[in-house]
Design an enzyme around this catalytic site. Structure first.
Site, PDB file in Angstrom:
ATOM      1  N   CYS A  92     -10.967 -82.026  72.033  1.00  0.00           N
ATOM      2  CA  CYS A  92     -12.079 -81.813  72.951  1.00  0.00           C
ATOM      3  C   CYS A  92     -12.164 -80.326  73.286  1.00  0.00           C
ATOM      4  O   CYS A  92     -11.209 -79.587  73.129  1.00  0.00           O
ATOM      5  CB  CYS A  92     -11.875 -82.611  74.218  1.00  0.00           C
ATOM      6  SG  CYS A  92     -11.571 -84.345  73.894  1.00  0.00           S
ATOM      7  N   ARG A 135     -15.356 -78.471  68.553  1.00  0.00           N
ATOM      8  CA  ARG A 135     -14.108 -79.192  68.814  1.00  0.00           C
ATOM      9  C   ARG A 135     -14.314 -80.696  69.000  1.00  0.00           C
ATOM     10  O   ARG A 135     -13.345 -81.467  69.032  1.00  0.00           O
ATOM     11  CB  ARG A 135     -13.435 -78.625  70.069  1.00  0.00           C
ATOM     12  CG  ARG A 135     -13.099 -77.155  69.969  1.00  0.00           C
ATOM     13  CD  ARG A 135     -12.411 -76.695  71.223  1.00  0.00           C
ATOM     14  NE  ARG A 135     -11.130 -77.329  71.361  1.00  0.00           N
ATOM     15  CZ  ARG A 135      -9.995 -76.871  70.863  1.00  0.00           C
ATOM     16  NH1 ARG A 135      -9.978 -75.753  70.202  1.00  0.00           N
ATOM     17  NH2 ARG A 135      -8.867 -77.530  71.038  1.00  0.00           N
ATOM     18  N   TRP A 193     -14.189 -85.436  71.817  1.00  0.00           N
ATOM     19  CA  TRP A 193     -13.945 -86.160  70.567  1.00  0.00           C
ATOM     20  C   TRP A 193     -13.171 -87.399  70.999  1.00  0.00           C
ATOM     21  O   TRP A 193     -12.036 -87.307  71.462  1.00  0.00           O
ATOM     22  CB  TRP A 193     -13.113 -85.301  69.605  1.00  0.00           C
ATOM     23  CG  TRP A 193     -12.940 -85.913  68.246  1.00  0.00           C
ATOM     24  CD1 TRP A 193     -13.820 -85.864  67.208  1.00  0.00           C
ATOM     25  CD2 TRP A 193     -11.812 -86.663  67.782  1.00  0.00           C
ATOM     26  NE1 TRP A 193     -13.303 -86.540  66.124  1.00  0.00           N
ATOM     27  CE2 TRP A 193     -12.066 -87.051  66.452  1.00  0.00           C
ATOM     28  CE3 TRP A 193     -10.619 -87.057  68.355  1.00  0.00           C
ATOM     29  CZ2 TRP A 193     -11.189 -87.794  65.688  1.00  0.00           C
ATOM     30  CZ3 TRP A 193      -9.722 -87.808  67.600  1.00  0.00           C
ATOM     31  CH2 TRP A 193     -10.019 -88.167  66.272  1.00  0.00           C
ATOM     32  N   ASN A 202      -8.081 -82.765  77.532  1.00  0.00           N
ATOM     33  CA  ASN A 202      -8.024 -82.749  76.076  1.00  0.00           C
ATOM     34  C   ASN A 202      -6.636 -83.239  75.689  1.00  0.00           C
ATOM     35  O   ASN A 202      -5.653 -82.793  76.267  1.00  0.00           O
ATOM     36  CB  ASN A 202      -8.229 -81.311  75.565  1.00  0.00           C
ATOM     37  CG  ASN A 202      -8.022 -81.175  74.076  1.00  0.00           C
ATOM     38  OD1 ASN A 202      -8.259 -82.118  73.324  1.00  0.00           O
ATOM     39  ND2 ASN A 202      -7.577 -80.022  73.633  1.00  0.00           N
ATOM     40  N   GLY A 203      -6.543 -84.141  74.746  1.00  0.00           N
ATOM     41  CA  GLY A 203      -5.233 -84.631  74.322  1.00  0.00           C
ATOM     42  C   GLY A 203      -5.113 -86.127  74.552  1.00  0.00           C
ATOM     43  O   GLY A 203      -6.118 -86.822  74.716  1.00  0.00           O
ATOM     44  N   GLU A 246      -9.771 -78.934  47.150  1.00  0.00           N
ATOM     45  CA  GLU A 246     -10.601 -78.342  48.218  1.00  0.00           C
ATOM     46  C   GLU A 246     -12.084 -78.699  48.006  1.00  0.00           C
ATOM     47  O   GLU A 246     -12.787 -79.057  48.957  1.00  0.00           O
ATOM     48  CB  GLU A 246     -10.379 -76.818  48.230  1.00  0.00           C
ATOM     49  CG  GLU A 246     -11.401 -75.974  48.982  1.00  0.00           C
ATOM     50  CD  GLU A 246     -11.412 -76.182  50.481  1.00  0.00           C
ATOM     51  OE1 GLU A 246     -10.609 -76.971  50.995  1.00  0.00           O
ATOM     52  OE2 GLU A 246     -12.280 -75.584  51.150  1.00  0.00           O
ATOM     53  N   LYS A 282     -14.292 -80.911  50.714  1.00  0.00           N
ATOM     54  CA  LYS A 282     -15.507 -80.382  51.327  1.00  0.00           C
ATOM     55  C   LYS A 282     -16.679 -81.335  51.123  1.00  0.00           C
ATOM     56  O   LYS A 282     -17.485 -81.568  52.012  1.00  0.00           O
ATOM     57  CB  LYS A 282     -15.794 -79.011  50.702  1.00  0.00           C
ATOM     58  CG  LYS A 282     -16.236 -77.976  51.629  1.00  0.00           C
ATOM     59  CD  LYS A 282     -15.218 -77.161  52.356  1.00  0.00           C
ATOM     60  CE  LYS A 282     -14.051 -77.843  52.960  1.00  0.00           C
ATOM     61  NZ  LYS A 282     -13.043 -76.931  53.515  1.00  0.00           N
ATOM     62  N   GLU A 320     -16.322 -84.395  53.382  1.00  0.00           N
ATOM     63  CA  GLU A 320     -16.512 -84.224  54.827  1.00  0.00           C
ATOM     64  C   GLU A 320     -17.925 -83.849  55.229  1.00  0.00           C
ATOM     65  O   GLU A 320     -18.367 -84.262  56.285  1.00  0.00           O
ATOM     66  CB  GLU A 320     -15.452 -83.310  55.451  1.00  0.00           C
ATOM     67  CG  GLU A 320     -15.511 -81.855  55.145  1.00  0.00           C
ATOM     68  CD  GLU A 320     -14.425 -81.081  55.923  1.00  0.00           C
ATOM     69  OE1 GLU A 320     -14.018 -80.043  55.425  1.00  0.00           O
ATOM     70  OE2 GLU A 320     -14.010 -81.490  57.022  1.00  0.00           O
ATOM     71  N   HIS A 335      -3.597 -89.879  32.392  1.00  0.00           N
ATOM     72  CA  HIS A 335      -2.580 -90.792  32.933  1.00  0.00           C
ATOM     73  C   HIS A 335      -3.186 -91.843  33.855  1.00  0.00           C
ATOM     74  O   HIS A 335      -2.462 -92.511  34.582  1.00  0.00           O
ATOM     75  CB  HIS A 335      -1.487 -89.997  33.655  1.00  0.00           C
ATOM     76  CG  HIS A 335      -0.760 -89.059  32.751  1.00  0.00           C
ATOM     77  ND1 HIS A 335       0.152 -89.485  31.810  1.00  0.00           N
ATOM     78  CD2 HIS A 335      -0.865 -87.707  32.591  1.00  0.00           C
ATOM     79  CE1 HIS A 335       0.615 -88.439  31.133  1.00  0.00           C
ATOM     80  NE2 HIS A 335      -0.003 -87.351  31.589  1.00  0.00           N
ATOM     81  N   LYS A 389     -13.271 -79.890  64.670  1.00  0.00           N
ATOM     82  CA  LYS A 389     -12.732 -78.725  63.955  1.00  0.00           C
ATOM     83  C   LYS A 389     -11.234 -78.601  64.153  1.00  0.00           C
ATOM     84  O   LYS A 389     -10.496 -78.257  63.243  1.00  0.00           O
ATOM     85  CB  LYS A 389     -13.438 -77.464  64.468  1.00  0.00           C
ATOM     86  CG  LYS A 389     -12.914 -76.196  63.857  1.00  0.00           C
ATOM     87  CD  LYS A 389     -13.913 -75.604  62.941  1.00  0.00           C
ATOM     88  CE  LYS A 389     -13.373 -74.443  62.150  1.00  0.00           C
ATOM     89  NZ  LYS A 389     -13.346 -74.722  60.714  1.00  0.00           N
TER      90      LYS A 389
END
Ligand code: M6R
Length: 616
Positions: free
Chosen positions: A2, A27, A76, A102-103, A485, A489, A492, A508, A611
């Site tokens: 948050c 955030r 969040w 936050n947390g 990467e 990307k 997301e 394989h 983020k």
């Protein structure tokens, strides 16, 4: 995850809070809320589910009386869905106290039961409301907000930043932190609190760190910091190295697009002042000097994109400094009883410096005797504070949830570290170090070239991929982390299923996924590299083409062997084997952004993400 902002001072508190939340929205953006205390002693709150814009519109339609003390939150969601009721602030002391968090308060269920048994009732499903009611209860008994905070945090388990204000104490905001970020902004007759400096950089660049398990009380003319027991603790002021405009879109359609365009600058600034006459200068590592010659192993920790940067660091450090390097996802590391000693250098990589998984892994490494170095992009953040040394990347503020410019800056910092290690350990001579540094210093100009030549081309061909369901990425050697990467990307920001594979692994198993029309993006190493990977990757392309794949190749400008087998070829300039990923990754960043844009998605704030991941 948050975002938190607090303010005491003469200016419009609502403006300061909304401005701060706007910069912290990366955030979390499930809901937003503010509490403001008017000069007449009225505590008003407003909170709304959804992005900050919904709260701002609501405040436009029905303004809240302004004042000079306030707190604001962008959420969040962890405990309880993203509803108006679960949005922060939460109230205590019969509505006279407001608190944001936050947390995660891990023992909230037990504390809630105690409060329920004592007759309390709850209006939300959050863990936060427990803290609001508890601080309210202690304040009622002690009449002191800082004392109330001290007593309550002593009972909380987990990770948290809390900010609290009370209608009986105008001009005061009290904050506390444990394993969750909080920074002080020092103004003239006003003070700020924020999850990071972005919350207040528009108003002041003077900032102060708050350590773990510390409590801060801000008033317009003073800042007091103590430990959880109320003892004063030493503080450290610092100057924010960037200004507010760096964290603004500045005419770009999205932060992601702006930040991709800043990739050359991110590499350049991370190199700035660290290369002198063909040698690496890293005074930040002076405290580790003895340790660097003594270490027998390096462990690189990170999550997501930072971990992929770490994988590239492994290739470079092993090649140049001849030390074994392991790369590990931070959240796996401490749960598997890793072997560590004082001869292990643990290098954490984190853009935010707040990723809880990485923070906990660093603490674990320290407790178990390893030396710790953090590669971080955010001043005043927690991971550098907890590490023996820090090498800052200078990518500037990264706002889009998808990490782009931070990645190339992290790789640059890891390469500087690799060359520094090679120099102090004597595995490369001065001329060899100088030659590698020259390559690195040429990267920003080559990145400019990549941006110029590929951006519009990718934008042109992505719309026809708009309805694609799955994309595979292949790379080999240093191309493999880049493939991972590229896939991350795409997942997301474009919500498209994507996987990155080491090209050699294809036969394989993963080749079974290839069916007619499957899009495969292949990072082709330059044919000019001395290793023999180019023909092998070209053969891989033929194998998947034979099974109907549509291939987009990222290949060097002079590579003539690829075009006959690819549907599209994106050209990048030549770079040596270890440096090629810094160029090859940019088209993948652009590709993800363009595909998401073609699908009409918000590339800066993708669904379900935040983020800075400050929960485990
Ligand atoms: O702030 P950090 O670098 O520690 O963040 C690590 C990951 O959460 C981050 O790289 C994440 O994977 C990005 N959203 C990827 O674009």
């Amino acid at each position: 995850m948050c975002g938190i902002v607090g303010y005491v001072g003469p200016n419009s508190t609502i403006d300061v809070l909304l401005g701060g939340l706007k910069r912290l929205e990366y955030r979390g953006y499930d809901s937003a809320g503010i509490a403001v205390l008017t000069d007449e002693g009225h505590l008003g709150t407003r909170k709304r589910a959804g992005k900050l814009g919904i709260l701002a519109d609501d405040l436009d339609e029905a303004p809240l009386p302004d004042g000079h003390t306030g707190i604001g939150h962008t959420r969040w969601a962890t405990h309880g869905g993203p509803t108006d009721g679960n949005a922060h602030p939460h109230l205590g002391d019969d509505g006279k106290l407001a608190l944001i968090h936050n947390g995660i308060i891990e023992n909230f269920a037990e504390l809630k039961q105690e409060l329920v048994d004592a007759g309390a009732s709850f209006t939300s499903e959050t863990d936060t409301e427990v803290a609001a009611l508890m601080v309210g209860d202690v304040y009622k008994k002690t009449g002191d907000l800082t004392t109330a905070m001290q007593r309550v945090v002593a009972r909380l388990e987990g990770a948290f930043t809390l900010l609290v204000m009370h209608q009986d104490v105008p001009g005061v905001v009290v904050g506390a932190r444990r394993n969750s970020p909080l920074v002080i902004g020092l103004g003239d007759g006003e003070n700020f609190l924020g999850s990071d400096v972005a919350a207040f950089v528009e108003h002041t660049k003077r900032a102060m760190e708050i350590g773990q398990d510390e409590i801060v009380t801000i008033r317009p003319g003073s800042v007091e910091v103590t430990d959880f027991a109320g003892n004063p603790v030493p503080t450290r002021e610092f100057e924010v190295a960037w200004d507010a405009t760096a964290a603004e879109k500045g005419g770009w359609p999205s932060f992601m697009k702006k930040e991709i365009s800043e990739e050359p600058e991110a590499v350049g600034k991370t190199l700035l002042g660290r290369v002198h006459e063909g040698a690496v200068t890293l005074p930040e590592l002076d405290d580790l000097t003895g340790a660097l010659t003594d270490i027998d192993r390096v462990v690189i920790l990170g999550c997501g994109t930072a971990a992929y940067a770490g994988m590239l660091g492994k290739y470079a450090i092993e090649t140049w400094a001849r030390i074994p390097v392991d790369v590990e996802l931070s959240h796996e590391f401490r749960y598997r009883d890793p072997v560590l000693s004082e001869r292990t250098l643990v290098v954490s990589v984190s853009q935010s410096g707040e990723t809880m998984d990485t923070l906990m892994a660093v603490k674990y490494a320290k407790e178990n005797g390893a030396r710790t170095l953090s590669i971080c992009n955010t001043q005043g953040s927690t991971i550098p504070r907890e590490s023996d040394a820090v090498l800052y990347t200078h990518a500037g503020p990264e706002v889009a949830v998808a990490s782009t410019k931070a990645f190339v800056a992290q790789v640059t910092a890891l390469y500087l570290l690799g060359l520094h290690l090679a120099a102090v350990r004597g595995t490369l001579d001065a001329a060899q170090v100088a030659a590698q540094l020259e390559e690195l210093q040429n990267i920003p100009a080559k990145l400019d070239q990549v941006l110029e030549s590929t951006a519009s081309r990718i934008a042109e061909f992505t719309p026809w991929l708009g309805d694609t369901q799955s994309v595979l990425f292949l790379g080999r050697h240093v191309g493999y982390p880049v493939a991972l990467e590229g896939a991350l990307k795409l997942k997301e920001v474009a919500y498209i299923h994507a996987e990155g594979f080491a090209a050699g692994e294809l036969k394989h198993g993963p080749i079974a996924l290839i069916e007619p029309g499957q899009i495969v993006i292949v990072l082709v190493p330059s044919p000019r590299h001395e290793n023999t990977l180019h023909p092998k990757v070209v053969s891989n392309i033929q194998e998947i083409r034979a099974r109907g794949a549509r291939v987009i190749a990222i290949a060097e400008l002079g590579d003539k062997a690829v075009a006959p087998f690819a549907d599209e070829v994106i050209r990048i300039p030549y770079a040596g084997p270890l440096f090629e990923p810094l160029l090859g990754v940019v088209p993948l960043h652009i590709f993800a952004m363009e595909l998401a844009t073609a699908k009409g998605l918000d590339v800066d704030q993708p669904r379900n993400l935040a983020k800075s991941v400050t929960v485990e």
